[in-house]
Design an enzyme around this catalytic site. Structure first.
Site, mmCIF file in Angstrom:
data_model
loop_
_atom_site.group_PDB
_atom_site.id
_atom_site.type_symbol
_atom_site.label_atom_id
_atom_site.label_comp_id
_atom_site.label_asym_id
_atom_site.label_seq_id
_atom_site.Cartn_x
_atom_site.Cartn_y
_atom_site.Cartn_z
ATOM 1 N N GLU A 36 0.898 -1.076 -0.054
ATOM 2 C CA GLU A 36 0.005 -0.111 0.004
ATOM 3 C C GLU A 36 1.032 1.159 -0.061
ATOM 4 O OE1 GLU A 36 -2.832 0.462 3.243
ATOM 5 O OE2 GLU A 36 -3.783 2.149 2.294
ATOM 6 N N ALA A 62 1.873 -0.133 10.662
ATOM 7 C CA ALA A 62 1.426 -1.641 10.463
ATOM 8 C C ALA A 62 0.666 -1.686 9.387
ATOM 9 C CB ALA A 62 0.707 -2.165 11.680
ATOM 10 N N MET A 63 0.582 -2.908 8.711
ATOM 11 C CA MET A 63 -0.288 -2.997 7.461
ATOM 12 C C MET A 63 -1.252 -4.327 7.457
ATOM 13 S SD MET A 63 -0.794 -1.902 4.538
ATOM 14 C CE MET A 63 -1.995 -2.430 3.421
ATOM 15 N N GLU A 64 -2.374 -3.918 6.977
ATOM 16 C CA GLU A 64 -3.702 -5.146 7.197
ATOM 17 C C GLU A 64 -3.370 -6.095 5.928
ATOM 18 O OE1 GLU A 64 -3.997 -1.885 6.260
ATOM 19 O OE2 GLU A 64 -5.399 -1.451 4.774
ATOM 20 N N ASN A 65 -2.561 -6.303 5.458
ATOM 21 C CA ASN A 65 -2.141 -7.474 4.053
ATOM 22 C C ASN A 65 -3.220 -8.876 4.654
ATOM 23 O OD1 ASN A 65 0.170 -5.913 3.093
ATOM 24 N ND2 ASN A 65 1.104 -6.950 5.146
ATOM 25 N N GLU A 110 -5.623 -3.133 12.397
ATOM 26 C CA GLU A 110 -5.324 -4.066 11.248
ATOM 27 C C GLU A 110 -6.176 -5.285 11.386
ATOM 28 O OE1 GLU A 110 -3.449 -2.149 9.523
ATOM 29 O OE2 GLU A 110 -2.513 -1.022 10.933
#
Ligand code: TRP
Ligand code: ZN
Length: 848
Positions: free
Chosen positions: A122, A255-258, A291
C-alpha cells in the site's frame, strides 16, 4: 496539470483478472518474479496497461507464446500491450522480472530488513514487484510460490504446499494488489488459537526474530480480544484458517493489514514491562485491533480508488477507538483521541496542507495518509453514529456488509447505505467528506420566562482551493445543569444545518449552565463567552466526563494565553485544579489528564487563531511558570497524591494501574519545578518498569539535568534499539530549547545513529520537531538542521522524508524573522537535486 491524478478522471479497468499465479525465486540482488495473469476483456478491444517501476523485464508471453518486441512498450512507469496483439477472448499473460530487494531503501515493494525479506504494497508498491494493474478496484485471487532456503516462507491466505526450499500459499478471497504480502526469514512464532462464533478454529501466530519471542504475549492477547470484539460489536467473523502477524524493524509506518498476513513495525508488537511504556502497550493493542478490523473494513470491502482512502481508514480508526473505549477506560480514551485530533488534525486543517477527508486530486498518494483522512475520517463516522443512534448505526453497517462484500466502493456508496438504513437525506452531511476546514461554532444564550435559548452560528474559514464554505450538518450534544450542579436536562442531540440556528428548552426554574458539545460530538472549535467561575463549575459538576475535562482544559488554555502575553496565572484556574486534585471520586487517570497542561504548539495555535503572533519562548516560559505556580499552591496535595498512587506488586499494563502511574508522573512533573528533580532522580533509580524510568528521565532532561541518568540508561539499553529510540526522543523533545539543536546534532553525528531506519530517524528528528521552542529557535538553526536531514533522507526514503516535512506546516504563524528562516529552509529543500515526487509535492504545498 502534470503528474496530477484527479478523482474526476476515474475510469474502470477494461479487464477482469480471474486469477494471479506468482513464483518468487528469492535472492538479495536478483530476485526473479514470474507472474501469470488470467485476463478477460470486460467489453470490446482495449490496450492492456500494467503498472511497473524499477523492474527489469526478462520475458513476456501470451498463452505461452513469447510476445514480439513491437507488440508491447515498456516505460519508466509501466508496460502497454496494444489491443491488436491480444486474442479476442480471455487469455493468460506471463511475465518474468528481476528486482533487487537488498538495494530497496524506500521500504516499498519487496525489501530486506535485518536479513529477512518483506513487502509493503500500500498504496502503490506492488508495481515495484511485478507488472500489474496496481489499483484497488482490480481484485483477484492469488496463488503464490516462494522459493528460498530461509526457514519461514509466508504469504497471504492459507498454506497450500511446502517442502525443502519452497512454500505455496493460496488466498481464496479476491483482493487488490495493495494487500499482497510476502515474508521470508529466520523467524520464531508465538502461537495461539481463536475459535470463531460459528465454531471455526483459527491458528494465530506472531512472528519475530529469534530472541524477541518473550515479548509477544501481549500482542497475541490483543489479537484474540480484537477478534472477539468484532464478532460482538459488528457481527464480523474471521474468514481464513490462519492469521499471521510479522514484526519488522525497518518500516515506514505503524502496520499494514495485508490479507491474513499483517506486517507490523516491531515497536507495535514487542512489549515487556522493562522495555515498553503503558502508552506503548495501549498503542500496541489499538494497532493490532486496527489492522485486524481492516479484514472487513478495507479488505473484504475495499476502496474503488485512493481518493476513497478514508472509506477504510476513517471507519477502521472509528472501530479501533470504539474497541479501546470498550476494553479500557472509555471516557479517558475519548479525551486522548480528541486531544490528539486537535494537536494533529486541527493543525493540518488550519494550514497550507488542509484537504478534505476525501480529496479530489493528488500527485503522490502516500502524502494523503494524514490525520485528516484517518482521525477526522473517524470523527465523521462517529457523527453518523450519533445521528442514527446505536441501533441505527448497526443496521447501516449490516447493510454495508451485505450490500458491498467483495466490492471496491466509494464514499457515495457509504453515504447511500446510511440514507437507506435511516430514510434520511444526508446530502448536506456529505460536505464533511468533500470539504476541508474546521468549522468554528459560536454560541450565545438567552433566558426568558423559564425558557432557555442557545443561539448558534457556524463559520468555516476558506482553505486552499475552497473559498466558499456552505453550512455543515453538525450534531451538537447538549445537557443542562441547574445552579446546584444537578443535571436538569440530560444529553440530547441538536442538529444544526443552517449558518445560524437557535434551540430552546422550556420549563426551567432557573437559568441553567449549559454543557455543549458533550463527548465532542462534532470536530469543530466551540467559541463561547464564558466566565472562569462557570468553567470551574463544569469541571466540578458536569456529568459528561469529556466536558468536565474540557472545562479544565479551557481554563488552562485561557490562562496560558494570557500569561504568554504578560499576564499572571488565573486564581480561578489554580483553585479549580486544587479541587479536582482533592476529588477522590475521580479516577486517577482522569485527574492525570486534568493535570496535564496544553502543549506549547496548542497554545501557539490558539494565539494565532486570535490574531496574535506567537512567541515560542514566551509560551514556554508561561507554561513553566504555570506549572510552578500550581506546584507552589498545591505542594502538599501533590506530594500526597504522588505518594498514595505508587503501584505495588508486579507490573500490569491494565488501565487501572496505568492510570495510577499517569497520575504519579503528572504530579511529579509539577513537583519537579520545586525540588530540582530530586524526586524524579529517586523514581528513576527505583523504577522497575519503562513507564516510570523514561517518565522520570524526561522530567530530568526538561530541567536541564540528568546527564548521569542518561548515561546509565544508555549503558543499560545500548543493545535495544527500540529502547534507545526513547532515549533519543526525550532528549530531542525535552531538552531546553537553547540546547536542543546542539543535543540533536551531537546524537545525529555520533556513529551509533542508524538514520536509515525510520524508527531511529523519527525518534530523533520527530522528537526535535515536537520541541516547540527548540525547533522554532529565533535564529533559524532548528529549521536548518531539520532541512539538512530531510535532504539527506529523501533520496533513500522519500515517503518518510515527505511525512516528516509536516513539521513545517505552521511556519506562517510566526514572526517575520522566523518566517524568513523557515522559508529559506523550505526553498533549500525544494532546490535539492533529484528531489522525490513525494517531498517536492509537500514542499510545494508548504510554500504556496
Ligand atoms: N493501511 C495501513 C493502516 O492504516 C497504513 C499504511 C499505508 C502503511 N501505507 C503504508 C503502512 C505504508 C506502512 C507502510 O493500517
Ligand atoms: Zn488503517
Amino acid at each position: 496539470m502534470d503528474g496530477v491524478t484527479l478523482l474526476s478522471d476515474y475510469q474502470p479497468y477494461p479487464f477482469e483478472i480471474e486469477k494471479v499465479s506468482m513464483v518468487f525465486h528469492l535472492a538479495p540482488d536478483a530476485t526473479r518474479v514470474r507472474s501469470t495473469l488470467a485476463l478477460t476483456p470486460r467489453a470490446g478491444a482495449a490496450d492492456v496497461h500494467l503498472d511497473g517501476e524499477e523492474l527489469r523485464l526478462v520475458s513476456i508471453a501470451i498463452d505461452g507464446a513469447p510476445l514480439a518486441p513491437e507488440a508491447y512498450r515498456v516505460t519508466e512507469t509501466g508496460l502497454t500491450i496494444a489491443a491488436g496483439a491480444l486474442p479476442a477472448g480471455p487469455f493468460e499473460l506471463q511475465t518474468e522480472v528481476e528486482i533487487a530487494p537488498a538495494k530497496n531503501t524506500a521500504l516499498e515493494g519487496l525489501y530486506m530488513s535485518n536479513g529477512m525479506y518483506c513487502t509493503q504494497c500500500e498504496a502503490e508498491g506492488f508495481r515495484k514487484i511485478t507488472f500489474y494493474p496496481d489499483r484497488p478496484d482490480v481484485m483477484a485471487r492469488f496463488h503464490v510460490r516462494i522459493e528460498s532456503d530461509l526457514p519461514v516462507l509466508l504469504s497471504n491466505g492459507n498454506p497450500a504446499a511446502q517442502g525443502a526450499g519452497f512454500a505455496e500459499w493460496d488466498d481464496p478471497w479476491p483482493k487488490p494488489a495493495y494487500l499482497f504480502a510476502l515474508v521470508a526469514g529466520d523467524l520464531r512464532a508465538t502461537s495461539g488459537t481463536f475459535t470463531t462464533a460459528s465454531g471455526r478454529k483459527v491458528d494465530l501466530n506472531i512472528w519475530v526474530r529469534p530472541g524477541d519471542e518473550a515479548r509477544c504475549d501481549f500482542a497475541l492477547g490483543a489479537l484474540q480480544r480484537s477478534m472477539k470484539w468484532d464478532e460482538q460489536a459488528y457481527g464480523r467473523e474471521y474468514d481464513l484458517d490462519l492469521f499471521n502477524i510479522v514484526a519488522v524493524d525497518d518500516f515506514n509506518m505503524g502496520a499494514m493489514e495485508n490479507k491474513g498476513l499483517n506486517i507490523f513495525n516491531s515497536k507495535l508488537v514487542l512489549a515487556s514491562p522493562e522495555t515498553a511504556t503503558d502508552l506503548d502497550y495501549e498503542r500496541i493493542e489499538a494497532v493490532i485491533a486496527h489492522e485486524y478490523f481492516h479484514n472487513w473494513t478495507g479488505n473484504r470491502i475495499t476502496c474503488r480508488d485512493w481518493f476513497q482512502l478514508c472509506l477504510k481508514e476513517g471507519l477502521t480508526v472509528y472501530r479501533d477507538q470504539s474497541f479501546t473505549r470498550d476494553v479500557r477506560l472509555g471516557a479517558l480514551k475519548r479525551i486522548d483521541d480528541v486531544a490528539s485530533l486537535r494537536a494533529r488534525q486541527f493543525r493540518e486543517d488550519a494550514g497550507p496542507l488542509a484537504h478534505p477527508p476525501r480529496p479530489s486530486s493528488y500527485r503522490e498518494i502516500n502524502n494523503f495518509y494524514t490525520a485528516t483522512v484517518y482521525e477526522k475520517g473517524a470523527e465523521v463516522v462517529g457523527m453518523l453514529a450519533t445521528l442514527l443512534g446505536g441501533e441505527g448505526y448497526r443496521k447501516a453497517l449490516d447493510l454495508y456488509f451485505d450490500r458491498h462484500d467483495g466490492q471496491a466502493c466509494t464514499i457515495e456508496d457509504w453515504i447511500k447505505v446510511f440514507e437507506d438504513a435511516s430514510g434520511r437525506d444526508l446530502s448536506q452531511f456529505k460536505l464533511w467528506y468533500t470539504q476541508a476546514g474546521t468549522p468554528h461554532l459560536s454560541v450565545s444564550e438567552r433566558f426568558e420566562n423559564g425558557t432557555y435559548t442557545l443561539d448558534f452560528e457556524q463559520v468555516t474559514a476558506p482553505t486552499p482551493g475552497e473559498p466558499e464554505k456552505p453550512p455543515r450538518h453538525i450534531p451538537i450534544a447538549v445537557g443542562l445543569l441547574g445552579p446546584n450542579g444537578d443535571e436538569v436536562v440530560p444529553t440530547q442531540v441538536l442538529e444544526m444545518t443552517q449558518g445560524r440556528q437557535s434551540f430552546s428548552f422550556s420549563g426551567l426554574a432557573a437559568k441553567p449552565v449549559p454543557s455543549i458539545l458533550r463527548g465532542f460530538s462534532a470536530p469543530v472549535v466551540l467559541e463561547r463567552d464564558t466566565t472562569p467561575a462557570e468553567q470551574a463549575f463544569l469541571l466540578a459538576h458536569d456529568t459528561d466526563p469529556f466536558n468536565r475535562w474540557e472545562a479544565g482544559r479551557n481554563l488552562a488554555r485561557d490562562t496560558l494565553i494570557a500569561m504568554a502575553q504578560g499576564g499572571a496565572p488565573a486564581p480561578d484556574y489554580i483553585a479549580a485544579v486544587g479541587q479536582m486534585l482533592g476529588d477522590a471520586t475521580a479516577m486517577p487517570a482522569f485527574r492525570a489528564a486534568c493535570l496535564r497542561l496544553p502543549g506549547e504548539d496548542e497554545i501557539a495555535s490558539a494565539l494565532a487563531a486570535n490574531g496574535v503572533v506567537p512567541d515560542p519562548d514566551a509560551i514556554r516560559a508561561a507554561r513553566r511558570d504555570l506549572m510552578k505556580a500550581l506546584a507552589q499552591t498545591h505542594e502538599a496535595a501533590l506530594v500526597a497524591a504522588y505518594e498514595a498512587h505508587a503501584v505495588p506488586g508486579p507490573y500490569s499494563p491494565d488501565a487501572g494501574p496505568a492510570g495510577q502511574r499517569a497520575l504519579r508522573l503528572a504530579t511529579l512533573a509539577l513537583l519537579s519545578t520545586l525540588d530540582a528533580g530530586a524526586r524524579a532522580k529517586a523514581l528513576f533509580s527505583d523504577a522497575t518498569n519503562m513507564t516510570e524510568s523514561i517518565g522520570a528521565l524526561g522530567l530530568l532532561v526538561a530541567q536541564g539535568t540528568g546527564q548521569a541518568e542518561l548515561d546509565a540508561f544508555a549503558a543499560r539499553w545500548a543493545s535495544e534499539p527500540l529502547v534507545m529510540d526513547k532515549w533519543r526522543s526525550v532528549q530531542a523533545m525535552l531538552s531546553p530549547p537553547e540546547a536542543a539543536v546542539e543535543v540533536v546534532t551531537a546524537i545525529a553525528e555520533s556513529g551509533a545513529f542508524e538514520w536509515k531506519n525510520p524508527n531511529r530517524f523519527r525518534s530523533l528528528l520527530g522528537g526535535f520537531a515536537a520541541n516547540h521552542a527548540g525547533f522554532h529557535r529565533a535564529d533559524g538553526a532548528g529549521y536548518a538542521l531539520y532541512a539538512d536531514w530531510l535532504i539527506k533522507l529523501d533520496p533513500l526514503n522519500p515517503q518518510t522524508a515527505a511525512r516528516m516535512s509536516t513539521a513545517f506546516e505552521t511556519w506562517r504563524r510566526y514572526d517575520a524573522t522566523r518566517q524568513t528562516h523557515a522559508q529559506a529552509a523550505l526553498k533549500r529543500i525544494a532546490g535539492a537535486p533529484g528531489l522525490s515526487r513525494d517531498l517536492s509535492e509537500m514542499v510545494g504545498r508548504l510554500l504556496e
